[in-house]
Design an enzyme around this catalytic site. Structure first.
Site, PDB file in Angstrom:
ATOM      1  CB  SER A  54      -0.961  -0.056   1.188  1.00  0.00           C
ATOM      2  OG  SER A  54      -1.901   0.960   1.117  1.00  0.00           O
ATOM      3  CG  ASP A 195      -2.597   4.116  -1.526  1.00  0.00           C
ATOM      4  OD1 ASP A 195      -3.334   4.046  -2.532  1.00  0.00           O
ATOM      5  OD2 ASP A 195      -2.617   3.250  -0.633  1.00  0.00           O
ATOM      6  CG  ASP A 197      -2.949  -0.590  -2.345  1.00  0.00           C
ATOM      7  OD1 ASP A 197      -3.041   0.590  -1.961  1.00  0.00           O
ATOM      8  OD2 ASP A 197      -3.528  -1.535  -1.787  1.00  0.00           O
ATOM      9  CG  ASP A 199      -6.295   1.108  -1.140  1.00  0.00           C
ATOM     10  OD1 ASP A 199      -5.422   1.988  -1.102  1.00  0.00           O
ATOM     11  OD2 ASP A 199      -6.367   0.195  -0.296  1.00  0.00           O
TER      12      ASP A 199
HETATM   13 MG    MG Z   1      -3.587   1.555  -0.092  1.00  0.00          MG
END
Ligand code: MG
Length: 405
Positions: A54, A195, A197, A199
């Site tokens: 992440s 960020d 990843d 999300d």
């Molecule tokens: Mg994330």
């Protein structure tokens, strides 16, 4: 699936080997955002795994396990899973029942099409947008989503690269200075950054100013709830802007423990009870649009910003000035006995309205505070929010004075 980290290919092959050896059929989706994996799992698979760390620095990596409904596995289940892993409690398949492996890197387009088509009545009509995927897994998907919506997209840090040469995976205001500059130089309507990843999505307005994530939450909430009032789900750590906007639009806020999984699970549970759950997420750029899927989705959040600006006819900096006054302070109190401090707080503030959903939240007219022990380190987090800096500081000082042993 995996993000762009340099350790991703090694770790994803390790997890694939383990899954095949226990008899699972594996489809390798390649490099893609976590929400894309979540979307595809919900549509097609029994479960998923994303190799990602992440927002953490490049040297980190980890695994997010995705349940069949597309939500992340919660902490209790994950600890149980780790228990099996460390005790080596798993059954290897025989040669005749080994899993099969296939690659499906093209499946991401199903996700891109779904996100780009969500606001189908909106035509961005050439709106200039700058996307900063931070060399992460949304380098292709987010620009494609915005382009399909009719935006003119300029990118920065738009080449996938696990060394993250342009900025760190956490989209902090400091790392986004080049994005701000590019937004100003291209006269863009806004800049969006993810960020590691993708999300989460954070924004800079057309003047290059960073949009604080609670303000982002409130503006999207107002946009959604003024179309369809209903329940907004968010953790107890979110700004009171969430409640103010809910009142303004005839909606209500439902509070959960801190963490996106709690929010997602609560949204699903309320919807199953037949309630109208219209919006959810956290005050950190992780927004959940339940009509899309019950998970944080950075590309979906960027698409929603396009829809919001097109519908309002205002600039992002103008919209920000329409929010009620608010100042949030975040502090750490070092302590070896967090539970004693929480007990003190409960006694000392028994005259206020207390919410014990997660730590102790003290609600008072025009202000609130949250005391929450850190899960990993010897300190307590203290959030305080009021309408002015002076009020917030006075409330913070009162709390730290009163709860100390
Ligand atoms: Mg994330």
């Amino acid at each position: 699936g995996r993000d762009t980290r340099t350790s991703g290919p090694a770790l994803s092959r390790a997890i694939i080997a383990g899954l095949l050896a226990t008899g699972c059929d594996v489809v390798d989706l390649g490099v893609l955002p976590t929400p894309a994996v979540q979307y595809l799992v919900r549509e097609h698979f029994d479960a998923g795994a994303v190799i990602t760390a992440s927002h953490n620095p490049p040297e980190y990596n980890g695994v997010k396990i995705i349940e069949g409904d597309g939500t992340e596995m919660d902490d209790t289940q994950t600890i149980c899973l780790e228990g099996h892993l460390f005790a080596e409690e798993f059954i290897l398949a025989g040669w005749e029942s080994m899993g099969t492996l296939s690659a499906a890197p093209e499946m991401i387009h199903e996700y891109i099409t779904a996100v780009a088509g969500y606001w189908k009545d909106i035509d961005a009509d050439g709106m200039t947008v700058v996307a900063d995927p931070g060399s992460g897994p949304a380098c292709e998907s987010t620009p494609q989503v915005l382009t399909k919506m009719g935006c003119h997209v300029v990118t920065i840090n738009g080449m996938m690269d696990g060394t993250f040469p342009g900025r760190m995976p956490e989209p902090s205001p400091e790392g986004l200075q080049p994005l701000s500059e590019l937004v100003r130089n291209t006269s863009a309507a806004f800049g969006v950054a993810h960020d590691g990843d993708a999300d989460r999505a954070v924004f800079v307005d057309e003047t290059g100013e960073y949009l604080e994530e609670n303000e982002q939450f409130a503006l999207v909430e107002r946009f959604i709830c003024s179309k369809t009032p209903g329940i907004v789900v968010t953790p107890v750590s979110t700004s009171f802007l969430a409640e103010r906007i809910a009142e303004e639009t005839g909606s209500v806020v439902d509070y959960t423990r801190v963490g996106s999984i709690s929010v997602a699970r609560r949204m699903i549970a309320l919807a199953e009870e037949g309630k109208t759950v219209v919006f959810g997420g956290e005050g950190n750029g992780g927004l959940i649009l339940p009509g899309n899927q019950h998970c944080r989705d950075g590309a979906m959040t960027a698409a929603t910003m396009v829809a919001l600006l097109k519908s309002s006819g205002k600039t992002l900096s103008e919209l920000r000035t329409t929010l009620p006054p608010h100042v949030m302070l975040k502090d750490k109190i070092h302590t070896d006995s967090p539970h004693e401090l929480l007990k003190n707080a409960k006694t000392a503030f028994s005259g206020d309205t207390l919410d014990l959903t997660d730590g102790v939240r003290i609600n008072r007219q025009g202000m609130w505070a949250l005391l929450r022990p850190s899960g990993t380190e010897p300190f307590m987090r203290l959030y305080v929010e009021a309408e002015t800096e002076k009020e917030a500081e006075a409330f913070r000082d009162e709390i730290t004075r009163v709860i100390s042993p």
